[in-house]
Design a protein around this motif. Structure first.
Motif, PDB file in Angstrom:
ATOM      1  N   ILE A  62      -5.884 -94.800 -36.554  1.00  0.00           N
ATOM      2  CA  ILE A  62      -6.895 -95.103 -35.538  1.00  0.00           C
ATOM      3  C   ILE A  62      -6.795 -96.575 -35.172  1.00  0.00           C
ATOM      4  CG2 ILE A  62      -9.354 -95.046 -34.968  1.00  0.00           C
ATOM      5  CD1 ILE A  62      -9.690 -93.095 -37.372  1.00  0.00           C
ATOM      6  N   VAL A  63      -6.677 -96.841 -33.883  1.00  0.00           N
ATOM      7  CA  VAL A  63      -6.579 -98.209 -33.374  1.00  0.00           C
ATOM      8  C   VAL A  63      -7.639 -98.409 -32.296  1.00  0.00           C
ATOM      9  CG1 VAL A  63      -5.141 -99.737 -31.944  1.00  0.00           C
ATOM     10  CG2 VAL A  63      -4.133 -98.520 -33.896  1.00  0.00           C
ATOM     11  N   LEU A  64      -8.275 -99.568 -32.294  1.00  0.00           N
ATOM     12  CA  LEU A  64      -9.203 -99.947 -31.227  1.00  0.00           C
ATOM     13  C   LEU A  64      -8.609-101.113 -30.450  1.00  0.00           C
ATOM     14  CD1 LEU A  64     -11.989 -99.848 -29.764  1.00  0.00           C
ATOM     15  CD2 LEU A  64     -12.838-101.422 -31.522  1.00  0.00           C
ATOM     16  N   LEU A  65      -8.335-100.893 -29.161  1.00  0.00           N
ATOM     17  CA  LEU A  65      -7.812-101.960 -28.314  1.00  0.00           C
ATOM     18  C   LEU A  65      -8.944-102.872 -27.838  1.00  0.00           C
ATOM     19  CD1 LEU A  65      -5.191-100.033 -26.122  1.00  0.00           C
ATOM     20  CD2 LEU A  65      -4.855-101.195 -28.322  1.00  0.00           C
ATOM     21  N   GLU A  66      -8.570-103.959 -27.184  1.00  0.00           N
ATOM     22  CA  GLU A  66      -9.540-104.956 -26.740  1.00  0.00           C
ATOM     23  C   GLU A  66     -10.449-104.430 -25.626  1.00  0.00           C
ATOM     24  OE1 GLU A  66     -11.629-107.120 -27.309  1.00  0.00           O
ATOM     25  OE2 GLU A  66     -10.254-108.745 -27.882  1.00  0.00           O
TER      26      GLU A  66
END
Length: 415
Positions: free
Chosen positions: A110-114
């Protein structure tokens, strides 16, 4: 109809997940003060990750010019706490750092971008409304053209922003299937049910300060017989009281200053067209030097102080109607509930709603906050995650995100 998570296999697939985790934040420390929206998207994220999807989250915080327009590192930290696992924050949106991170993701990551609103194309005024070219125009923005080759599916769980047509909300759907997340799915199903096939009698309680939106809802639900009765409070009620000939003194000036003068005639027409189906307060609570004073409303007698709440007789009268409802829908507080002297009306309405044996729905925003203050939030069947989106849906307006989901179903729907 729209695609849901149940319709597709996400194992090993890269998924762009748009959520709305816009949260109250301490601007000095970037600390998240209230995480309701973050906790709300937990189910969708966990389900996708557990299926082996590579989940890349797109989100926003506030908008340019606001003090709480911040990066999303605090949101990633809070998401990690809520999920009980690591959410990698990437301080980039579509540059080499973001794209290389997406490229090396493993199943379940899981990745959260800007913050997507850091990018100027996301906040252009061009996206203020839906038109038939959506999502093609948004799909051709630089951000979307850079991102789309990295994804197999676009999942939208940002119901609170569904009334907007910004690139991050609709643009990826130009290139791939657009799928409703669990929040989106639940919101559409519940709100569609109360509009199209409510259990009767169906009672709407509409208040707050955004009278133009509420009056559009009144028009729609009475015209389509979604509502049997509408109970008015707040600024909405004041407009209808003036339309009925009551002299509200300085409260009329407030309505004129808000640009709502034209709504008085609209209210008069609605009262004439739907006789007996729109209720107004019989008494109100005035703010006199900070103190609450209740007065009975009488034609020919001028009100000389600000109206900050409905009165006790109105609370009792509305209670008798609400408790008979098999469907009860409420949006907007009855008064200035933030001041404890004027919480009584909003508290009374909410307690009447939870005492009803019907299906109970309240809109997001101020009434949701009031339900938490009063301690009844857990007794409401559905609290919408969207304020503006919810009320526009109830007003019968086209919401860009939902229109795109329908369009995607027609193109990619399960045969």
């Amino acid at each position: 109809m729209f695609l849901t998570i149940d319709d597709l296999d996400f194992k090993g697939k890269r998924v762009a997940l748009r959520v709305d985790i816009n949260s109250p934040i301490d601007v000095s420390s970037y600390r998240i003060l209230e995480d309701t929206r973050i906790r709300a998207c937990k189910d969708t994220i966990e389900e996708l990750s557990s299926q082996g999807a590579k989940v890349v989250i797109l989100a926003h915080q506030s908008r340019p010019g606001k003090k709480d327009f911040t990066p999303l590192h605090s949101h990633a930290e809070r998401l990690s706490q809520v999920l009980g696992r690591d959410v990698e924050y990437v301080d980039d949106l579509f540059g080499s750092h973001a794209l290389s991170t997406i490229g090396r993701m493993g199943e379940g990551d899981i990745v959260l971008l800007e913050n997507v609103r850091f990018y100027s194309e996301e906040v252009m005024k061009d996206w203020d409304s839906w038109d038939n070219s959506t999502p093609e125009r948004q799909g051709k923005t630089f951000m979307i053209k850079k991102l789309y080759p990295y994804f197999d599916y676009f999942i939208n769980d940002a119901f609170a922003a569904a009334h907007r047509a910004q690139p991050s909300l609709v643009g990826l759907a130009y290139y791939m299937p657009a799928v409703a997340g669990r929040i989106m799915e639940r919101e559409i199903k519940v709100l569609s049910k109360i509009l199209e096939d409510p259990d009767k009698p169906s009672i709407y309680v509409l208040g707050g300060a955004k009278a133009d939106d509420s009056i559009e809802v009144i028009k729609n639900v009475l015209k389509n017989n979604s509502a049997d009765k509408v109970l008015t409070t707040g600024i909405v009620a004041n407009i209808f009281l003036i339309a009925k000939g009551y002299d509200l003194g300085p409260n009329r000036d407030i309505i004129l200053d808000m640009g709502y003068a034209h709504l008085i005639e609209v209210a008069r027409d609605l009262l004439d067209s739907y006789r007996g189906r729109i209720e107004v307060p019989v008494d109100v609570a005035l703010n006199i030097d900070g103190e609450r004073r209740e007065v009975k409303l009488k034609r020919g007698e001028r009100i000389n102080y600000p109206i900050h709440d409905i009165g006790s007789e109105t609370i009792e009268y509305y209670d008798s109607i609400i408790r008979e409802g098999r469907t009860v829908v409420a949006n907007g507080p009855a008064g200035v509930f933030e001041n404890k002297n004027f919480l009584k009306g909003t508290e009374g309405i909410l307690k009447s709603i939870v005492r009803s044996k019907g299906f109970k729905v309240i809109g997001g925003g101020h009434l949701s906050a009031a339900a938490s203050i009063v301690g009844v939030a857990d007794r409401i069947d559905h609290i919408s995650t969207g304020g503006g989106a919810c009320i526009q849906f109830l007003a019968g307006k086209k919401l860009p995100v939902i229109e795109v989901l329908k369009k995607s179903y027609r193109k990619y729907g399960v045969k």
